[in-house]
Design a protein around this motif. Sequence first.
Motif, PDB file in Angstrom:
ATOM      1  N   THR A  45       0.635  -1.235  -0.094  1.00 11.67           N
ATOM      2  CA  THR A  45      -0.019   0.142   0.004  1.00 11.67           C
ATOM      3  C   THR A  45       1.016   1.243   0.037  1.00 11.67           C
ATOM      4  O   THR A  45       0.628   2.050  -0.601  1.00 11.67           O
ATOM      5  N   GLN A  88     -10.244   0.587   4.009  1.00 11.34           N
ATOM      6  CA  GLN A  88     -11.027   1.111   2.895  1.00 11.34           C
ATOM      7  C   GLN A  88     -11.488   2.390   3.264  1.00 11.34           C
ATOM      8  O   GLN A  88     -11.734   3.207   2.230  1.00 11.34           O
ATOM      9  N   PHE A  91      -8.692   4.700   1.987  1.00 12.96           N
ATOM     10  CA  PHE A  91      -8.664   4.871   0.567  1.00 12.96           C
ATOM     11  C   PHE A  91      -9.993   6.054   0.296  1.00 12.96           C
ATOM     12  O   PHE A  91      -9.623   6.793  -0.638  1.00 12.96           O
ATOM     13  N   PRO A 221     -13.017   2.160  -3.405  1.00 12.72           N
ATOM     14  CA  PRO A 221     -13.034   1.840  -1.878  1.00 12.72           C
ATOM     15  C   PRO A 221     -14.672   1.269  -1.509  1.00 12.72           C
ATOM     16  O   PRO A 221     -15.495   1.770  -1.785  1.00 12.72           O
ATOM     17  N   ALA A 280      -5.724   6.464  -4.499  1.00 16.26           N
ATOM     18  CA  ALA A 280      -6.587   5.800  -3.702  1.00 16.26           C
ATOM     19  C   ALA A 280      -7.629   4.644  -4.361  1.00 16.26           C
ATOM     20  O   ALA A 280      -7.943   3.745  -3.871  1.00 16.26           O
ATOM     21  N   GLY A 283      -5.235   1.330  -4.610  1.00 17.16           N
ATOM     22  CA  GLY A 283      -4.560   0.494  -3.200  1.00 17.16           C
ATOM     23  C   GLY A 283      -3.540   1.381  -3.184  1.00 17.16           C
ATOM     24  O   GLY A 283      -2.877   0.720  -2.057  1.00 17.16           O
TER      25      GLY A 283
END
Length: 511
Positions: A45, A88, A91, A221, A280, A283
């Motif tokens: 990430t 999530q 993101f 997301p 975003a 990932g």
Amino acid sequence: MPAMPSSPSIFNELKTNLLSGLTVALAMVPEAIAFALIAHVSPLTGLYAAVLVSFITAAFGGRPGMISGAAGALAVVMVALVVQHGVQYLFATIVLMGLLQILFATARLGKFIRMVPHPVMLGFVNGLAIVIFLAQFGHFKTTHADGSVTWLSGQPLFMMCGLIALTVTIIYLLPRFTKAIPSTLAAIMVVTLCVVGFGLDTKTVGDLGSIAGGLPTFHVPQVPWNLETLSIIFPYALILAAVGLIETLLTLNLIDEMTDTRGRPNREAMAQGVANVITAFFGGMGGCAMIGQSMININNGALKRLSGMATSIFLLSFILFASKWIEMIPLAALIGVMFVVAAKTFEWGTLKLFGKAPRQDVFVGLLVGGVTIIANLATAVIAGVIVSALVFAWEHAKQITAQIETGHDGQKIYWLNGSLFFASVANFQALFDASNDPEHVVIDFKQARVVDHSALVAIDSLAAKYRAAGKKLHLRHLSKDCQELLENARDMIEVNLLEDPKYHVSDDKLS
């Protein structure tokens, strides 16, 4: 016609930017992983953010040569969100963060970064240099299976220190013999070959986590897109957007000064916003300018967009094809590089300012540097700007004076000089002696300026004092705004349409 650049110079420029991009990419790997772990997300990430943010800002941003990626200043803000709501939501927050940065750029607010005082800039630079230096000591710790953490000692510590010393020595000495290859890259390669060739037991990049992976994939997301989600992510997005922009634009300013060139803050803010939105959806944890990696790049002489784009491409190739070899790089080599970056970033000349520069400037610099170390960059810069403004107001308040003379008919004339505003009101009122002044008193504002509502209140209060003492006050050379806004003193104003100034007063009554 201007002469065409020779092909050798073009080749040297390409080589400089490509090799610098490789060096920066190697230095970014452990930091991207470390920042991802701080934010409680996977190493990939952080690496995906470094790949995407670096490429987009390098290709479309306003400061060629500046490197962006996953940053520690952002990671410390993200951790609470991830722990409470999951990755999530992070993101989704980064998407909103990017949109806020795009709005900032659209409103063309980047110009205000030029208003940051020089002492604040010095504090920012020195504070970040110390933060970079101190952050490396995290690699001197070992986390055990039971979760306990201990410092390195004995042979592992001596091995780490020896390799760091070798890295620093190569970085400083190699340029005396050749500049064909960046000394930072050469140091990383030599130290890595020594560790692998002699089978030395020391911590490597692989000890932080695997960097092997595939291409980042698009995904929306997985959060409920409603007002409740917005109420959760908006505060984080706002803070992240502010921290990211402040660190980026101050780094841009620093590079401008170092290279005697001028970047484009609004374009950089726009590119960063777009980069964070895209990151975003693929990932990544978002990012901003990284002063350490930017200094590596600038010190290597890489001032083109190619260097940042090359950094991104090299990082992606590490993830896809070379993870096995990159994970063999000893952390000591990269720690040594960052120690040198910290030393070169720190403005050592500021140490000579003690006893020479104004005490308030020294205080602001120390304040910003200290807050950067113990809190965060955004808080430090905001605090520095506020204190600088208050210091300016305090010093400016002392400059309101009055030259006094007696007129031909016995009236007393105060020739006022300076700015009358909230901070100078007390000094203004101390200039007058209503009880002992003669029957007629003139205050001439020709060389003064009435700035705000506090100044108007002070004039009205002074008029009331003279009226209570049975004296006649005459106010000359006030602007039209003053004439309209004054209450007690309105009948004491002498209007001269030809000589009265035409400035405006900051007061809500005129809005």
